[in-house]
Every structure is written in structure tokens, then in C-alpha cells.
Scaffold this active site. Structure first.
Site, PDB file in Angstrom:
ATOM      1  CB  SER A  55      -0.848  -0.162   1.289  1.00  0.00           C
ATOM      2  OG  SER A  55      -1.107   1.250   1.676  1.00  0.00           O
ATOM      3  N   GLY A  56       0.583   2.128  -0.860  1.00  0.00           N
ATOM      4  CA  GLY A  56       1.374   3.433  -0.868  1.00  0.00           C
ATOM      5  C   GLY A  56       1.042   4.206   0.533  1.00  0.00           C
ATOM      6  CG  LEU A  57      -2.327   4.940   3.972  1.00  0.00           C
ATOM      7  CD1 LEU A  57      -2.069   6.504   4.331  1.00  0.00           C
ATOM      8  CD2 LEU A  57      -3.825   4.742   4.395  1.00  0.00           C
ATOM      9  CG  ASP A  67      -0.793   7.876   0.190  1.00  0.00           C
ATOM     10  OD1 ASP A  67      -0.052   7.439  -0.791  1.00  0.00           O
ATOM     11  OD2 ASP A  67      -2.136   7.254   0.035  1.00  0.00           O
ATOM     12  CG  ASP A  94      -1.302   2.036  -3.921  1.00  0.00           C
ATOM     13  OD1 ASP A  94      -1.199   2.547  -5.009  1.00  0.00           O
ATOM     14  OD2 ASP A  94      -1.579   2.494  -2.789  1.00  0.00           O
ATOM     15  CG  ASP A  96       1.121   6.165  -5.107  1.00  0.00           C
ATOM     16  OD1 ASP A  96       0.115   5.658  -4.640  1.00  0.00           O
ATOM     17  OD2 ASP A  96       2.198   6.877  -4.596  1.00  0.00           O
ATOM     18  CD  GLU A 123      -3.722   6.578  -7.047  1.00  0.00           C
ATOM     19  OE1 GLU A 123      -3.574   5.271  -6.561  1.00  0.00           O
ATOM     20  OE2 GLU A 123      -4.066   7.646  -6.637  1.00  0.00           O
ATOM     21  CE  LYS A 129      -1.916   9.206  -3.379  1.00  0.00           C
ATOM     22  NZ  LYS A 129      -2.110   7.634  -3.512  1.00  0.00           N
ATOM     23  CG  ASN A 131      -5.437   8.119   1.296  1.00  0.00           C
ATOM     24  OD1 ASN A 131      -6.606   8.168   1.194  1.00  0.00           O
ATOM     25  ND2 ASN A 131      -4.722   7.126   0.879  1.00  0.00           N
ATOM     26  CB  SER A 132      -8.712   7.580  -2.585  1.00  0.00           C
ATOM     27  OG  SER A 132      -8.013   7.339  -3.818  1.00  0.00           O
ATOM     28  NE  ARG A 168      -6.868   3.796  -6.353  1.00  0.00           N
ATOM     29  CZ  ARG A 168      -6.285   3.814  -5.228  1.00  0.00           C
ATOM     30  NH1 ARG A 168      -5.236   2.941  -4.567  1.00  0.00           N
ATOM     31  NH2 ARG A 168      -6.654   4.887  -4.310  1.00  0.00           N
ATOM     32  CG  HIS A 199     -10.418   3.342  -4.318  1.00  0.00           C
ATOM     33  ND1 HIS A 199     -11.038   2.345  -3.277  1.00  0.00           N
ATOM     34  CD2 HIS A 199      -9.419   3.881  -3.865  1.00  0.00           C
ATOM     35  CE1 HIS A 199     -10.367   2.662  -2.222  1.00  0.00           C
ATOM     36  NE2 HIS A 199      -9.459   3.661  -2.380  1.00  0.00           N
TER      37      HIS A 199
HETATM   38  C1  SPV Z   1      -3.375   2.469  -0.443  1.00  0.00           C
HETATM   39  O1  SPV Z   1      -3.535   1.615   0.477  1.00  0.00           O
HETATM   40  O2  SPV Z   1      -2.539   3.183  -0.430  1.00  0.00           O
HETATM   41  C2  SPV Z   1      -4.620   2.915  -1.398  1.00  0.00           C
HETATM   42  C3  SPV Z   1      -5.848   2.322  -0.971  1.00  0.00           C
HETATM   43  O3  SPV Z   1      -4.248   3.658  -2.177  1.00  0.00           O
HETATM   44  S1  SPV Z   1      -6.512   3.647  -0.186  1.00  0.00           S
HETATM   45  O4  SPV Z   1      -5.913   4.165   0.759  1.00  0.00           O
HETATM   46  O5  SPV Z   1      -7.652   3.051   0.235  1.00  0.00           O
HETATM   47  O6  SPV Z   1      -6.882   4.645  -1.424  1.00  0.00           O
HETATM   48 MG    MG Z   2      -2.489   4.267  -2.501  1.00  0.00          MG
END
Ligand code: SPV
Ligand code: MG
Length: 551
Positions: A55-57, A67, A94, A96, A123, A129, A131-132, A168, A199
Site C-alpha cells: 500500500s502507498g498509504l 501519501d 500500489d 500510485d 490510478e 497524488k 490519498n483518495s 484503478r 475504488h
Molecule cells: C493505499 O492503500 O495506499 C490505497 C488504497 O491506495 S486507499 O488508501 O484506500 O486509497
Molecule cells: Mg495508495
């Protein structure tokens, strides 16, 4: 409907890329779990997951940054390498936005393949980017054609046909409707994406389920139910979803635990309250694979020397010391401020012999010398040296010293013993008039006398006896209470102990009896001659003498 790809295998196990492709294309619902460093990746694998979401986060968070592409892509790839090295299951990165344009994507795919990463998810947002879940609806989306170019560039760069690129779609996050999401999915699928991750930040799964229904299985669908976590998993199964990503739960578990522990220790200034709530240090070693290294150390050189073990026989009281050994065994008598055993152990450690087993008996609980493992011969009162040695048989290694615990000697004696070739080697003092003769010496009958040469003579031990005159002829020295068993010699030792244990007099046998038995069996025991410079402590006079040898 998409096709299940042909397996590509390395040895008997499919490659990581094939494993991931199978997860994406499998007809049943599959799951992968977030990990953000080597140890969390191992934990995820051990829990039984078939894949890892890098995971990027979580990767940003473990570096302590946001992130927002604050960690560089090479820093991400560096961590992935640690994660991949310690696991057998595939990692889906992930990625990004692909860290730039189509060109950055090409390089990313090549580097990921080189490090054994099975696939990347990109994505359709802009670099850098966000975080979503942070102001998602205000986030601009990538131009569809530009994003398709990125997917194509990635697919064209991969060397391994099973490396996967997951596209994504952030349309629902950014406040667009289902038709925009589907339009994008269609374009990304046509560009070569191996799966679509749709997502959503909604707390209900309606949007993604609607998407899945409309998509109708044109390619695998991946979901991240972080916000709609209360949805029963069977709902995803029934909707024909391929893969669910539990996207950030390892980092969140770690953070919650670390916060609780840090607060507790800070507030109460003690570890007492938390010790039972955290992983034992041993568990950390296990996860790091410490056992494997110990095994490897036995097989390979350490510091230029094979792994050598020392077994110290220290079960007797030392009655000759009367009251001095009332409350402790002879080996714990102090000499120059530290116990005799400590002097012996220091000698071993000086030569990088750190695997030291002490076989204790009398007042075993008083043997407290750091750096040693203590094994107890509980029948020490009625048994002899050989029974003590047998107590430690489970610890035997392929290179081991057996040494009396009351021995003091200069370091070169140990060095000479370690350098002497042979399967079994005995140290014999040829200086018979040495001051060190006290107690009742073990005379060594050898094939030839010490010629005092600096270079090793090839000498065989013929017999050890307390008697000076035997059928073996003349003694050429005194065995000092030190033996080395090496390679096949260890096997001979095991066999001899097994055999001797069946004999009625086993309890009364000493190490010289073992040597004589081995010789009788035709096992050669080599001799390394020394001239003085050692002492076994049998009396108070010996303790005085020992001061001269202390250094
Ligand atoms: C991540 O895990 O970094 C994601 C998923 O991109 S989320 O954080 O849910 O967007
Ligand atoms: Mg991410």
C-alpha cells in the site's frame, strides 16, 4: 470472459507473477493483505494470505511521510525488495500514478520485475497524488488517452508475460458517475490492463456492485472495501469480484498497538505492565529467520574458523577444598576476583568459541557464568564424567571440545588444538616434571615421544591410565583433560556413548575410559604435545599457582 493464463513455474512453485495472475483470474473470490515492510510482509504470509498489497498509504506512513509521493519511488522499491526477499507470495504494488508519465512507468515496470514484484496497480490521477480519502471529490482525474498510454507502455515493457498491471479507476472517488467509471474501464481494458480496480469512498458497496454488474465479467474486478468494510464478504463473492484488498490494516494495527504501549511505558516508567502484551524477543528472532542463520553458521566458516562448541564438565564438588566448596562447586571458586569457570569461558571466547555448554551437578544452581548454557547431571553423586558428557549429547556439534571445568591454561594450547588435524585430538603435556603435577595424573601412552619440533608431529594416543607402567610401555606425557571431536570423530563419540551406556559399569566411567574404548574400536586419537603452561585445580596450592597462569 477472460482466460486463465498458462502457469510459468520456477522449480515446483509457480513464479510470483503467475501466482498473482492466478489470483486475479481465479473463479473464486481471493484476498490480499497490506504490508509495508519486511516483517509485516512475513506476518501476512504466515497468516495464510496468498498475496500482499504494498500500500502507498502504509509505505508512506511507515516512513513517517504523507501519501503524496513524498517518499520517492526508489525508496518504495527499496522497501519492496526487503518484502519480496522474505516472502514466497506475490506482491501487488500500489504504484500510485506510476510516478510520472509513460516513460517513468516503463522504468518502474522493469525495476519491479527485477525485484520479483508480481504486478503494479496504477490510478488515473495526477502526479503527485493525494490519498483518495483526503478531499477525494476535488481530485482531478488523468486524461483517459494519456492514462491508456501509460498502461500500454507498462505492458510493452514487461519481460514476464504474467506480470500484471491493474488499472484503478478513481471516477467514483472524484465525484463522477458510474458511466464515467465504465467509460474509463473500457478504455483501460482495451489498453491492456489485466484487471480493473474500482475504488469508492462510500460507506455502502452499492456503487461498486453496480459497476460490477454493468462490467459483466469483461476482466477481473478488484475492490478495496476500506470504507464499506461492514459489507458481508459473501456479497462480493456473489457479485463475481475477483480480488479484495484489505488495504491498510497492518499499519493501523501496528500504530494502535505502538501508541498503547508507548503511552503505558511513558506513564508508568516500567515494563512490567506491558511485557505480556507484546511479542517476545524470541518471536522477533523467529520472524527474522535467526534459526536458519544458526544452521548456516554450523555449515560455513565463522570468523575464518568452523563453528566450534565447548562442553565443560563441572559436576563435581571438589571435596579437597573442604569448606570452600560447601555452597558452590569447585568451578565457581574465585580466582583473582572471578570464578575459575569464568577464566575458562574467557579463553574460549577469545578464540571465538561462543557455544559453551557446562554440565553441572553439585550445587548446579550456583553456576552463573554469562555466555554459557548449563545442563544438569542430576545423578552426579552416583555417576562419573561419561554420564555427565552423555547428559549434553543432544547439544553435540560436528566440532566440539570436551574440557574439564577445573582446567586453566594459556590460550596458545587451545589454538594449537584447533589447528591440529584429526577426527579426535587429545592434548598431552610432555613436560613430565612440570610443577603442575598434582592430584592423580592421567598418563598418556603415545606412539612416539615429543620431539619438541615446532611443526606438528603425527602422533597417536595408545592408552590413558593412572598407572605409570602398563602393557603400553612408557608414557610420554600427561593428558590434560582436553579433547576435540571433529567431523567423523563426533559420530564415533555418539556411537561410543550409545554403546558404553549399555554397559553395567557406565556410571563409573571417566573420559579416559572413553578414549581407551575408542582406541580399542580402531578409532585414531591424535596427540598434540604441549610443554607445561596449564594447571588443573586440585588443591589450594594449585589455586596459588594459578595466579601465574591467569593472564
Ligand atoms: C493505499 O492503500 O495506499 C490505497 C488504497 O491506495 S486507499 O488508501 O484506500 O486509497
Ligand atoms: Mg495508495
Amino acid at each position: 470472459m477472460y482466460q486463465i493464463s498458462q502457469p510459468v513455474t520456477i522449480g515446483s512453485k509457480p513464479s510470483k507473477s503467475t501466482q498473482l495472475r492466478r489470483l486475479l483470474e481465479s473463479p473464486q473470490l481471493e484476498f490480499i493483505m497490506e504490508a509495508h515492510n519486511g516483517i509485516s510482509a512475513r506476518i501476512v504470509e504466515e497468516a495464510g494470505f496468498k498475496g500482499i498489497w504494498a500500500s502507498g498509504l502504509a509505505l508512506s506512513a511507515q516512513y513517517g511521510v504523507r501519501d503524496n509521493n513524498e517518499a520517492s519511488w526508489t525508496q518504495i522499491v527499496e522497501m519492496l525488495e526487503f518484502m519480496s526477499d522474505v516472502t514466497q507470495i506475490p506482491i501487488l504494488l500500489d504504484g500510485d500514478t506510476g510516478y510520472g508519465n509513460f516513460n517513468n512507468m516503463r522504468r518502474l515496470v522493469r525495476k519491479l520485475e527485477q525485484r520479483g514484484i508480481a504486478g503494479v496497480c496504477i490510478e488515473d490521477k495526477l502526479f503527485p497524488k493525494t490519498n483518495s480519502f483526503i478531499n477525494g471529490s476535488r481530485q482531478p482525474l488523468a486524461d483517459i488517452d494519456e492514462f491508456c498510454g501509460k498502461i500500454k507502455a507498462g505492458k510493452d515493457s514487461q519481460q514476464d508475460p504474467d506480470f500484471s498491471i491493474v488499472a484503478r479507476i478513481e471516477a467514483l472517488i472524484a465525484g463522477w458517475d458510474l458511466s464515467e467509471a465504465l467509460r474509463r474501464a473500457e478504455a483501460y481494458h482495451a489498453a491492456g490492463a489485466d484487471a480493473i480496480l474500482i475504488h469508492s469512498k462510500s460507506s455502502r458497496p452499492d456503487q461498486v456492485l453496480e459497476f460490477a454488474a454493468s462490467w459483466a465479467g469483461r476482466s477481473p474486478i478488484v475492490l478495496v472495501p476500506t470504507k464499506y468494510y461492514s459489507t458481508p464478504t459473501d456479497v462480493f463473492r456473489k457479485a463475481g469480484i475477483s480480488l479484495v484488498i484489505w488495504a491498510n490494516h497492518m499499519i493501523r494495527a501496528a500504530v494502535a498497538s505502538m501508541q498503547a504501549i508507548a503511552r503505558e511505558v511513558q506513564a508508568n516508567e516500567t515494563l512490567i505492565n506491558i511485557e505480556d502484551d507484546i511479542a517476545p524477543v524470541k518471536e522477533i528472532f523467529r520472524l527474522q529467520g535467526a534459526d536458519e542463520l544458526q544452521e548456516a553458521e554450523k555449515r560455513y566458516f565463522i570468523n575464518g574458523r568452523h563453528h566450534t562448541q565447548a562442553i565443560v564438565l563441572a559436576a563435581t564438588r571438589g571435596k579437597e577444598f573442604a569448606g570452600l566448596t560447601e555452597d558452590k562447586p569447585k568451578v565457581m571458586l574465585p580466582l583473582g576476583g572471578k570464578p575459575l569457570l569464568r577464566h575458562l569461558v574467557d579463553k574460549f571466547k577469545k578464540l571465538a568459541i561462543n557455544d559453551i555448554t557446562v554440565v553441572a551437578g553439585y550445587k548446579a544452581q550456583t553456576i552463573d557464568v554469562p555466555g554459557t548454557q548449563v545442563i544438569c547431571n542430576s545423578k552426579y553423586e552416583t555417576t562419573g564424567e561419561l554420564a555427565s558428557l552423555a547428559c549434553s549429547q543432544a547439544t553435540f556439534s560436528d566440532d566440539m571440545l570436551v574440557v574439564y571445568g577445573d582446567l586453566l591454561f594459556r590460550s596458545y594450547i587451545l589454538r594449537d588444538l584447533l589447528e591440529c588435524p584429526g577426527e579426535i585430538i587429545a592434548v598431552v603435556d610432555s613436560a613430565m616434571n612440570s610443577k603442575s603435577i598434582s592430584g592423580s595424573p592421567d598418563y598418556a601412552y603415545c606412539s612416539i615421544p615429543d620431539d619438541l619440533s615446532l611443526f606438528g608431529q603425527d602422533v597417536n594416543l595408545l592408552h590413558i591410565s593412572k598407572a605409570t607402567q602398563t602393557e603400553w610401555g612408557q608414557t610420554y606425557g600427561r593428558w590434560i583433560g582436553m579433547l576435540r571431536f571433529h567431523g567423523e570423530g563426533r559420530q564415533w563419540l555418539d556411537e561410543a556413548l550409545d554403546e558404553l551406556q549399555t554397559q553395567p559399569d557406565f556410571k563409573s566411567l571417566g573420559i579416559p575410559d572413553l578414549c581407551n574404548y575408542l582406541i580399542k574400536q580402531g578409532k585414531p586419537i591424535k596427540v598434540v604435545y604441549i610443554r607445561g603452561n596449564w594447571l588443573d585445580i586440585n588443591s589450594l596450592d594449585d589455586l596459588d599457582l594459578a595466579f601465574q597462569l591467569k593472564k
